[in-house]
Design an enzyme around this catalytic site. Sequence first.
Site, short mmCIF file in Angstrom:
data_model
loop_
_atom_site.label_atom_id
_atom_site.label_comp_id
_atom_site.label_asym_id
_atom_site.label_seq_id
_atom_site.Cartn_x
_atom_site.Cartn_y
_atom_site.Cartn_z
N GLU A 141 0.83 -1.22 0.00
CA GLU A 141 0.00 0.00 0.00
C GLU A 141 0.87 1.27 0.00
OE1 GLU A 141 -4.11 -1.67 2.04
OE2 GLU A 141 -2.69 -0.65 3.34
N ASP A 236 -2.89 -9.73 8.06
CA ASP A 236 -1.87 -8.88 8.69
C ASP A 236 -1.39 -9.51 10.00
OD1 ASP A 236 -2.25 -7.06 6.65
OD2 ASP A 236 -3.84 -6.01 7.73
O1 RIB Z 1 -5.66 -5.80 5.74
C1 RIB Z 1 -6.67 -5.02 6.31
C2 RIB Z 1 -6.38 -3.57 6.06
O2 RIB Z 1 -6.48 -3.32 4.67
C3 RIB Z 1 -7.36 -2.61 6.69
O3 RIB Z 1 -7.03 -2.25 8.00
C4 RIB Z 1 -7.39 -1.45 5.71
O4 RIB Z 1 -6.84 -0.27 6.21
C5 RIB Z 1 -6.65 -1.94 4.47
O5 RIB Z 1 -5.41 -1.39 4.39
#
Ligand code: RIB
Length: 289
Positions: A141, A236
């Site tokens: 990201e 995550d």
């Molecule tokens: O992986 C989940 C995350 O993806 C969320 O917290 C959102 O912010 C996106 O980045």
Amino acid sequence: MKRPKITVIGSINIDLVTSTDCFPKQGETIRGNNFQTIPGGKGANQAIAAARLGADVHMIGRVGDDSFGSTLLENFEKEYVNTDHIDRVENTPSGLANIILSEKDNRIIIISGANAHVTPSYIERSKSVIIDSDYVLLQFEIPRETIEYCLQICSEHGIPVIVNPAPAMNLSEKSWEQATFITPNATERKQLFDEEWKEKLIVTRGKEGVSFIENGKEKLIPSHSVDVVDTTGAGDTFNGAFAVALARGLPIEAAVRFANAAAALSVGQLGAQGGMPAKEQVEEILAKG
Ligand code: RIB
């Protein structure tokens, strides 16, 4: 035991989360059940997952000069994540994610905001913390050239890196080669890889579990059966926990099992960071088998 040193380089978002009974169809307006504004972002989530599991975590990223930026910084402080390498970008909003929760799944739209300003030159000033890490975590990201630059730094200094290719984006051949492990979900695996790099792929498969290659064959570690409240951030949690386990010296399979258990616990509460467990909770679920 020495606390592993983990550095996460990546996104920091504020999550605008709406729960509904079903996803709206195109052109349709529906009523939601609940709305919450909570900290998220793949980078931030991975940093907090690792910190809750006892790692010494540095986050490298940027937030905006809006009120969300202040909330996001306070959240890191509360979670004992080092914020020396997070600055605020003037006249820029913080990264944001619009999340719809329904049918035990989610749909997410991200707006980069300050995350787009995590450039190679911004990283340059944090080089000393990167090369002092036991493990580095990267996700997609932030700009591609930054990811590739970080991989180059790590490779030059022999620092192992977990690359979580989410959302899916291609890197140069050289960059994939510089990754120690690559952790796509099943969709990202299909989008990005054929047979290449399969020895370093650790594929998260939601309720099926996690697969990886052992002695040339694919091995599946099944997921734990848990009540699902919100799957956001499960990947995550897996990545943060996997980095901690590897940095503590666990072999790959044991590290996958540890991270798989942490991810299962994470889906029991609302919000990407809501259910992220402490080390003792993971050990407890692993002991139950
Ligand atoms: O992986 C989940 C995350 O993806 C969320 O917290 C959102 O912010 C996106 O980045």
